[in-house]
Design a protein around this motif. Structure first.
Motif, PDB file in Angstrom:
ATOM      1  N   PRO A 340       0.656  -0.811  -0.158  1.00  0.00           N
ATOM      2  CA  PRO A 340       0.035   0.105   0.227  1.00  0.00           C
ATOM      3  C   PRO A 340       0.916   1.000  -0.054  1.00  0.00           C
ATOM      4  O   PRO A 340       2.149   1.301   0.705  1.00  0.00           O
ATOM      5  CB  PRO A 340      -1.054  -0.102   0.764  1.00  0.00           C
ATOM      6  N   HIS A 344       1.812   3.514   6.733  1.00  0.00           N
ATOM      7  CA  HIS A 344       1.714   2.966   8.192  1.00  0.00           C
ATOM      8  C   HIS A 344       0.131   3.746   8.549  1.00  0.00           C
ATOM      9  O   HIS A 344      -0.258   2.975   9.822  1.00  0.00           O
ATOM     10  CB  HIS A 344       2.135   4.799   9.045  1.00  0.00           C
ATOM     11  N   LYS A 345      -0.884   3.626   7.498  1.00  0.00           N
ATOM     12  CA  LYS A 345      -2.024   3.772   7.605  1.00  0.00           C
ATOM     13  C   LYS A 345      -2.455   2.347   7.271  1.00  0.00           C
ATOM     14  O   LYS A 345      -3.613   2.120   7.790  1.00  0.00           O
ATOM     15  CB  LYS A 345      -2.739   4.840   6.929  1.00  0.00           C
ATOM     16  N   HIS A 346      -2.233   1.972   6.562  1.00  0.00           N
ATOM     17  CA  HIS A 346      -3.055   0.713   6.124  1.00  0.00           C
ATOM     18  C   HIS A 346      -1.823  -0.346   5.893  1.00  0.00           C
ATOM     19  O   HIS A 346      -2.351  -1.635   6.171  1.00  0.00           O
ATOM     20  CB  HIS A 346      -3.119   1.073   4.873  1.00  0.00           C
ATOM     21  N   GLY A 347       0.025  -0.221   5.697  1.00  0.00           N
ATOM     22  CA  GLY A 347       0.431  -1.723   5.788  1.00  0.00           C
ATOM     23  C   GLY A 347       1.012  -2.299   7.045  1.00  0.00           C
ATOM     24  O   GLY A 347       0.599  -3.366   6.909  1.00  0.00           O
ATOM     25  N   LEU A 348       0.640  -1.660   8.255  1.00  0.00           N
ATOM     26  CA  LEU A 348       0.478  -2.298   9.512  1.00  0.00           C
ATOM     27  C   LEU A 348       0.303  -1.765  10.581  1.00  0.00           C
ATOM     28  O   LEU A 348      -0.610  -0.476  10.418  1.00  0.00           O
ATOM     29  CB  LEU A 348       2.718  -1.973   9.385  1.00  0.00           C
TER      30      LEU A 348
ATOM     31  N   ASN B 262      -5.114  -0.383  14.150  1.00  0.00           N
ATOM     32  CA  ASN B 262      -5.719   0.554  13.158  1.00  0.00           C
ATOM     33  C   ASN B 262      -6.619  -0.220  12.012  1.00  0.00           C
ATOM     34  O   ASN B 262      -6.201  -1.347  11.632  1.00  0.00           O
ATOM     35  CB  ASN B 262      -4.099  -0.013  12.642  1.00  0.00           C
ATOM     36  N   HIS B 264      -7.913   1.147   9.385  1.00  0.00           N
ATOM     37  CA  HIS B 264      -7.240   1.424   8.155  1.00  0.00           C
ATOM     38  C   HIS B 264      -6.658   0.242   8.214  1.00  0.00           C
ATOM     39  O   HIS B 264      -6.907  -1.043   6.757  1.00  0.00           O
ATOM     40  CB  HIS B 264      -6.186   2.550   7.951  1.00  0.00           C
ATOM     41  N   ALA B 265      -5.909  -0.862   8.692  1.00  0.00           N
ATOM     42  CA  ALA B 265      -5.380  -1.290   8.396  1.00  0.00           C
ATOM     43  C   ALA B 265      -5.519  -2.874   8.637  1.00  0.00           C
ATOM     44  O   ALA B 265      -5.826  -3.555   7.379  1.00  0.00           O
ATOM     45  CB  ALA B 265      -4.099  -2.032   8.901  1.00  0.00           C
ATOM     46  N   ALA B 266      -6.726  -3.203   9.536  1.00  0.00           N
ATOM     47  CA  ALA B 266      -7.262  -4.342   8.898  1.00  0.00           C
ATOM     48  C   ALA B 266      -8.551  -4.313   8.073  1.00  0.00           C
ATOM     49  O   ALA B 266      -8.335  -5.213   7.137  1.00  0.00           O
ATOM     50  CB  ALA B 266      -8.398  -3.736  10.600  1.00  0.00           C
ATOM     51  N   TYR B 268      -7.341  -2.589   4.469  1.00  0.00           N
ATOM     52  CA  TYR B 268      -6.624  -3.208   4.004  1.00  0.00           C
ATOM     53  C   TYR B 268      -6.672  -4.787   3.591  1.00  0.00           C
ATOM     54  O   TYR B 268      -6.168  -5.293   2.757  1.00  0.00           O
ATOM     55  CB  TYR B 268      -5.176  -2.581   3.915  1.00  0.00           C
TER      56      TYR B 268
END
Lengths: 513, 411
Positions: A340, A344-348, B262, B264-266, B268
């Motif tokens: 992604p 920080h927001k989506h990847g981890l 998180n 958003h990460a979830a 994703y």
């Protein structure tokens, strides 16, 4: 070489628990020079600048200004000494006007009332003198990133700063804006201001700087005159070994289309129009297709729509022969891995351990759970294998909290997780953003290896060097539409730039038909 | 020793425990100061009462009354300990309820409403099924399950509102709390479950013992004679362990915590964040419902049906219980017991000294307030640690100025 030193940072050492971020670093900045500070992520550049800016106190070492030792306890001290900084992430208030942002913290007042007229005159004079065009009455949220950066520069000039620090200033700019910034920096230097330019982009350093100081792993490696060096030797100094700057790859052998988009539309969150408007293309097995374009032209939304993170408003997506236009994110994930854009927001999940992040999509697979009970041992073993195989470095191995890792290693962890899922389609969005040459080299070679295994790679990148280097085919996106298709061997950055800026466009399907 | 201590203090968990203990200690000291001030300014109390009061605030659980000459006596008091465990039962469960929601990034301030719905469902089932035809243990089980389900349904409402309409769960929870308070009042007002027989008790619902339904004591009455404790506390402890295992060891728990850490990460990663929000709130509600069930199924507790003006404090007290335990389900067993111990201490203070009964609520409130500070204290601990390493770094840095390090060790 009789130039005097404006700022001297002598034998600076700064430790954090478990790591020496700066180990006996010396940096001497002369009056009227552009001094580049070069180093990989985690080399200690930001720490050193934070020490200079008064955000950290060093354990050892002294700072001198004009030969006098000074103590900088906080950013106000730094400002008083004429030190200004443009941070990588701008420190602007979105709902304030440009003028308000510039004078914030240094307001002229009379009996407690703001004297904006004087301020406006001064800012206007500065803006004309240096050709830093800004709209003083526009709100920051409404102006482009390039203009926001000019606002940050004007902030420093307004405070009569003589020492200007630029922290990775070009990451967010278009090629044309980068050229302008370089010219401005040279102009400042000519006037006797001193500039510290933090970067890991070798082209820019070679173009603009007079001297370069290189850091590696918190240590001082050396300072060289730019005219006596070249890109290759700088990158060797930075990484500590010889680095391949050009991607080595054989010609692509594209096969069947893995992903097909037809008239694909994704609505925008910012305005009523579609962010992605009727886009059609195929990504074939064994090729790297790159979407180039200036940030904000619908690339992010295209990926959100494609991966299911946003609902599409029209058109079809076919992946491996299956229509997934309305499938769930998890369903799409069966045949797609996704690196992604925002790690920080989506990847981890930053507060999770590395091992937990490594199974973010796979925790439900049989090897990692029995009847809904997670198999910790299997996850640890798996994480250890990925860490070894992809050389992810962290303080405590699998149990390291992701937040505490360096940006480059966080990205490596994501790449390891996504590539190890071995899906026919790899979607990589700005996979090397903010990374150093060592990590970039590695990630590029991994993506090429994926391609050579017969996978389809869809790369979205804002870095034209990366686009030219890595891709087998280039699509340029402008205002939500594909405006051109190119073969990287038959085009150049200038031509791409014209299409990216919307100055030219091909007829739909012109070349691919 | 010193090194061992500082190595221990490096650990996040140890910091949390120390922070919680410190806030409890400061809270107790505040309580003592209040006792001191009130005692010295009130001529009816005086210095002797102050000393008695302070000892009761700190060790009320061990109070055994007064001896022949009127001196306070201390020792193991099985009745007090038993009552403490009995009152801890619902606190542990509402604490778990708040903690589960916290782990998913939600603030469940709706525990009082879920508790009330659990109360109503439990009492209606326990009092309506005749034990003459259905065995009492089965009625007990049905009543318990009804309480859990009612609480879960009530918790799921703010969850759904949050997931589907993106309305803040705190707002939705406060609304559902008052809806529950009025709904329960309306259901029980003038109903067949109101106790009209005993004089002056017309405002109360029958005890479940009226229908022969009560939680088994199975030996606990022998260990803690004279107290109300029953197997509810064992069920609460088992549930705490189950919640712990659920959150840390299961795939669903992994999903919930991912969403909480998180969202958003979830998303994703393909985790259905909306479903998890609803699920988390439903589990939280179910735990609050279970709290109510276990409290009222004890057989000898009475429910005052006219609740439309006040919400049960045990629901709100789940918040400090969870905060003090840093949302760790196993730690909640202890913080829940601590909160109910304060309650017992307060009771002893009222019974054995001239202090007004409301003073104990002030003390408990002070401690609860301080519990919210445990996070601040934890931050201070971390800050102190950092400054210390910074200072020691200055002294221990060896002179390395002569070292030169030039590039190219690899190549």
């Amino acid at each position: 070489m009789a130039a005097e030193n404006v700022i001297e940072m002598l034998h600076i050492t700064k430790e954090f628990p478990g790591i020496v971020a700066n180990d006996d670093i010396t940096l001497q900045l002369r009056r009227g020079e552009v001094h580049a500070l070069l180093g990989e992520n985690g080399a200690g550049k930001s720490t050193l600048m934070s020490v200079l800016f008064g955000l950290y106190q060093p354990e050892a070492g002294i700072i001198k200004k004009n030969g006098q030792e000074v103590r900088i306890n906080n950013p106000n001290d730094a400002t008083a000494l004429g030190i200004g900084m443009v941070h990588q992430h701008f420190k602007l208030i979105d709902v304030f006007t440009v003028l308000d942002n510039i004078i914030l913290g240094a307001e002229t007042t009379k009996a407690g009332f703001l004297q904006k007229k004087e301020a406006r005159a001064k800012v206007q004079a500065l803006s004309e003198r240096y050709g830093l065009k800004v709209d003083l009455d526009a709100k920051v949220e409404d102006i482009t990133v390039g203009m926001q950066q000019r606002v940050e520069i004007l902030k420093m000039l307004y405070r009569d700063n003589e020492i200007l620090i630029f922290d990775e200033p070009t990451a967010v700019l278009t090629p044309q804006e980068i050229d302008e910034l370089m010219a401005t920096m040279k102009e400042f230097a000519k006037e006797g201001k001193s500039i510290l330019f933090i970067s890991h982009k070798l082209n820019e350093i070679m173009a603009v700087s007079d001297r370069v100081t290189v850091l590696r792993k918190g240590r001082y490696i050396g300072t060289v005159d730019t005219k006596d060096t070249d890109r290759q030797s700088l990158s060797n100094m930075m990484v500590g070994r010889s680095v391949q700057l050009e991607v080595q790859k054989a010609p692509a052998k594209p096969g069947e289309a893995v992903l097909s988009l037809r008239d694909f539309c994704v609505p925008s969150k910012a305005h009523k129009r579609n962010a992605v408007n009727g886009v059609s293309f195929d990504v074939r097995a064994g090729e790297i297709l790159c979407i180039a374009g200036i940030d904000g032209n619908g690339q992010s939304e295209l990926v959100y729509g494609l991966t299911g993170m946003e609902k599409s408003s029209g058109g079809t997506v076919t992946l491996c022969g299956e229509d997934i236009s309305h499938a769930s994110i998890r369903h799409r994930g069966r045949n797609m891995s996704h690196i992604p854009e925002d790690r920080h927001k989506h990847g981890l999940v930053l507060d999770f351990a590395l091992e937990q992040n490594m199974v973010l999509q796979r925790y439900r697979e049989k090897q990692f759970q029995t009847n809904g009970i997670i198999n910790r041992g299997a996850i640890r073993e798996y994480a250890q294998r990925l860490i070894r195989q992809y050389d992810v470095r962290s303080g405590q191995g699998p149990v390291t909290v992701a937040r505490s890792m360096s940006g480059g290693n966080q990205q490596k962890a994501i790449i390891a997780r996504e590539l190890d899922r071995e899906k026919p389609l790899v979607v990589a969005v700005q996979p090397t953003r903010g990374l150093d040459v060592g990590a970039i080299e590695y990630i590029h070679s991994q993506l090429v290896a994926e391609r050579d295994k017969g996978r389809a790679v869809l790369l979205v990148s804002l870095e034209l060097d990366e686009v030219m280097n890595l891709s087998d085919r280039i699509l340029v996106m402008y205002e939500g539409e594909i405006v051109g298709e190119f073969d990287p061997k038959k085009t150049d950055i200038q031509e791409l730039g014209l299409y990216m800026a919307g100055a030219k466009r091909m007829e739909k399907g012109g070349q691919s038909a | 020793m010193k090194e061992k201590w500082s190595a221990l203090m490096e650990k996040e968990g140890a910091k949390t425990v120390v922070a919680s203990l410190l806030s409890i200690l400061i809270g107790l000291l505040m309580g003592c100061i209040i006792v001191l001030i009130v005692g010295l300014t009130n001529p009816a109390l005086g210095a002797g009462s102050v000393w008695d009061g302070i000892r009761l605030v700190l060790g009320g659980i061990l109070s055994t009354g007064r001896d022949a000459v009127g001196k306070l006596t201390f020792g193991f008091n099985p009745t007090n300990v038993g009552n403490m465990l009995f009152r801890a039962t619902p606190l542990i469960l509402t604490g778990l309820s708040v903690a589960v929601a916290f782990k998913t990034g939600l603030f469940n301030i709706g525990a009082p409403g879920q508790y009330l719905m659990g109360t109503a469902a439990t009492l209606i089932v326990a009092l309506s099924i005749p034990t003459a035809s259905v065995p009492a243990p089965i009625v007990w089980l049905l009543a318990f399950l009804a309480g859990i389900l009612a609480g879960a349904a009530w918790g799921a409402i703010p969850g759904m509102v949050k997931a589907l309409l993106n309305i803040n769960e705190v707002l939705a929870c406060i609304m559902t709390n008052w809806i529950a308070a009025n709904l329960v009042t309306w259901v029980f007002a003038d109903s067949i479950w109101c106790n009209m027989e005993e004089n002056g008790k017309t405002g109360y619902i029958y005890k479940t013992a009226h229908n022969g339904v009560e939680t088994a004591k199975w030996g606990l009455d022998a260990v803690f004679p004279g107290s109300q404790v029953n197997w509810g506390i064992i069920i609460a402890i088992v549930l705490a362990v189950v919640v712990y295992v659920f959150i840390t060891k299961t795939t669903i728990g992994y999903e919930l915590v991912s969403c909480g850490s998180n969202r958003h990460a979830a998303r994703y990663a393909g985790i259905n964040d909306k479903r998890n929000i609803v699920l988390s709130m439903a589990i939280a509600g179910g735990l609050s419902g279970a709290a109510a069930s276990l409290y009222y199924l004890s057989g000898n507790t009475e429910f005052f049906w006219s609740t439309y003006q006040s919400l049960p404090a045990v629901g709100f007290n789940g918040i400090p219980v969870a905060l003090l335990a840093a949302s760790n389900p196993v730690a909640i067993i202890f913080t829940g017991c601590f909160m109910s111990m304060l309650n017992i201490s307060g009771q002893q203070l009222t019974n054995l000294t001239g202090y007004n009964e409301y003073i104990t609520d002030v003390i408990i409130a002070a401690i609860v307030y301080l519990s919210a500070f445990s996070l601040v204290i934890k931050m201070l601990l971390t800050g102190r640690k950092k400054r210390k390493t910074a200072a020691s770094g200055l002294d221990s840095r060896p002179a390395q100025d002569g070292r030169t390090e030039k590039g190219g060790e690899g190549a």
